[in-house]
Design an enzyme around this catalytic site. Structure first.
Site, PDB file in Angstrom:
ATOM      1  N   ASP A  74       1.932 -62.692  -6.194  1.00  0.00           N
ATOM      2  CA  ASP A  74       3.304 -63.024  -5.804  1.00  0.00           C
ATOM      3  C   ASP A  74       3.620 -64.397  -6.382  1.00  0.00           C
ATOM      4  O   ASP A  74       2.957 -65.386  -6.042  1.00  0.00           O
ATOM      5  CB  ASP A  74       3.405 -63.032  -4.275  1.00  0.00           C
ATOM      6  CG  ASP A  74       4.812 -63.331  -3.770  1.00  0.00           C
ATOM      7  OD1 ASP A  74       5.662 -63.769  -4.578  1.00  0.00           O
ATOM      8  OD2 ASP A  74       5.057 -63.143  -2.565  1.00  0.00           O
TER       9      ASP A  74
ATOM     10  N   SER B 141      17.660 -66.051 -16.687  1.00  0.00           N
ATOM     11  CA  SER B 141      18.618 -66.398 -15.649  1.00  0.00           C
ATOM     12  C   SER B 141      19.541 -65.196 -15.427  1.00  0.00           C
ATOM     13  O   SER B 141      19.073 -64.069 -15.318  1.00  0.00           O
ATOM     14  CB  SER B 141      19.405 -67.651 -16.055  1.00  0.00           C
ATOM     15  OG  SER B 141      20.328 -68.019 -15.059  1.00  0.00           O
ATOM     16  N   SER B 142      20.833 -65.422 -15.399  1.00  0.00           N
ATOM     17  CA  SER B 142      21.792 -64.343 -15.171  1.00  0.00           C
ATOM     18  C   SER B 142      23.195 -64.867 -15.451  1.00  0.00           C
ATOM     19  O   SER B 142      23.456 -66.075 -15.313  1.00  0.00           O
ATOM     20  CB  SER B 142      21.723 -63.844 -13.723  1.00  0.00           C
ATOM     21  OG  SER B 142      22.825 -63.009 -13.403  1.00  0.00           O
TER      22      SER B 142
ATOM     23  N   TYR C 118      21.720 -66.622  -4.923  1.00  0.00           N
ATOM     24  CA  TYR C 118      21.295 -66.052  -6.206  1.00  0.00           C
ATOM     25  C   TYR C 118      21.960 -66.780  -7.372  1.00  0.00           C
ATOM     26  O   TYR C 118      21.291 -67.264  -8.284  1.00  0.00           O
ATOM     27  CB  TYR C 118      21.635 -64.557  -6.248  1.00  0.00           C
ATOM     28  CG  TYR C 118      21.241 -63.875  -7.537  1.00  0.00           C
ATOM     29  CD1 TYR C 118      19.938 -63.438  -7.731  1.00  0.00           C
ATOM     30  CD2 TYR C 118      22.170 -63.649  -8.552  1.00  0.00           C
ATOM     31  CE1 TYR C 118      19.568 -62.801  -8.913  1.00  0.00           C
ATOM     32  CE2 TYR C 118      21.814 -63.023  -9.736  1.00  0.00           C
ATOM     33  CZ  TYR C 118      20.504 -62.593  -9.905  1.00  0.00           C
ATOM     34  OH  TYR C 118      20.150 -61.981 -11.076  1.00  0.00           O
TER      35      TYR C 118
ATOM     36  N   LYS D   8      20.221 -69.363 -10.164  1.00  0.00           N
ATOM     37  CA  LYS D   8      20.273 -68.987 -11.577  1.00  0.00           C
ATOM     38  C   LYS D   8      20.913 -70.105 -12.404  1.00  0.00           C
ATOM     39  O   LYS D   8      20.505 -70.379 -13.528  1.00  0.00           O
ATOM     40  CB  LYS D   8      21.030 -67.677 -11.750  1.00  0.00           C
ATOM     41  CG  LYS D   8      20.283 -66.453 -11.215  1.00  0.00           C
ATOM     42  CD  LYS D   8      18.924 -66.295 -11.872  1.00  0.00           C
ATOM     43  CE  LYS D   8      18.251 -64.991 -11.465  1.00  0.00           C
ATOM     44  NZ  LYS D   8      16.885 -64.872 -12.044  1.00  0.00           N
TER      45      LYS D   8
END
Length: 251
Positions: free
Chosen positions: A64, A136-137, A150, A154
């Protein structure tokens, strides 16, 4: 085109599914020795066996990435082989309100990236063509349904890696970000949304000018390209891979 990756050594987090799995296989196909991790031991073993049967040089470990000690130990163990490429790909995908989502996003999305880079730094400094790539996003550059923990983390990844690119430039270590848009694959987030929240899925599809979502392989290509020594002048960039999903202009 020879990407000059043969013989390099790479670390990839989240290497059994989606973008991470595609990155592992694409790097391995270029002759890279790839070590990857993921949480599920059976899935790690299955993936190692599959890629090994293709003749690829891969190694996997179940851990993890939110466990700082386990992550650092893995990177340290792999440093014995050398590390040229670091790909921080894992996300907690903690979308929605609540302190637990903030905590998970911080520990998994952001801090696993930081800890991975710091643990790999001695090896990266010894590499003639070191490259750090964080996934990332597009949610980190505009407000969408994944705002909150979130999107914030990011965005933090982009800022962190941009700083690395400046701080490490004199050492010859490049640092870049790849920011995917909607990426569809079986067992992935959007496949689950398609079944569980078809209204949101239809809305998201309607925002894609190409009429479809991306594939893990399309995102993986961007990662592998940035990892290549041929990209020696590319550092500090946030490469958006979204099929014109986002409307903002990067200046």
């Amino acid at each position: 085109m020879d990407l000059q990756l043969s013989g390099k050594k790479a670390l990839v987090t989240g290497g059994t599914k989606g973008i991470g799995a595609a990155v592992v296989e694409m790097l391995a196909a270029e002759g890279v020795r790839v070590a990857f991790c993921a949480r599920n031991e059976d899935e790690v073993r299955t993936r190692v066996d599959l890629l090994g049967s293709k003749g690829y040089d891969v190694a996997g470990r179940a851990l993890d990435v939110g466990d700082a000690a386990a992550l650092t130990e893995w990177v340290s163990d792999e440093a014995e082989y050398g590390i040229d490429i670091v790909v921080a790909n894992v996300s907690a995908l903690a979308i929605g309100p609540g302190e637990e989502n903030w905590r998970s996003s911080f520990e998994v999305d952001l801090m696993h990236t930081v800890r991975m880079v710091e643990a790999a730094m001695p090896s990266l400094e010894a590499s003639p063509s070191a490259s750090v790539i964080a996934v990332s996003s597009v949610s980190g550059r505009e407000i969408d349904f994944a705002d909150g923990s979130y999107g914030v983390m990011k965005a933090a990844i982009v800022h962190y890696v941009s700083g690395l690119s400046v701080d490490l430039a004199a050492k010859g270590i490049r640092a870049n970000v790849v920011s995917p848009g909607n990426t569809y694959f079986e067992g992935g987030v959007w496949a689950g949304i398609e079944q569980g929240n078809p209204e949101l899925f239809d809305t998201a599809m309607g925002l894609n000018p190409t009429g479809r979502m991306g594939t893990p392989e399309e995102v993986a290509y961007a990662v592998v390209m940035l990892a290549s020594p041929l990209a020696s002048r590319i550092t500090g960039t946030n490469l958006v891979v979204d099929g014109a999903l986002t409307r903002g202009v990067q200046l």
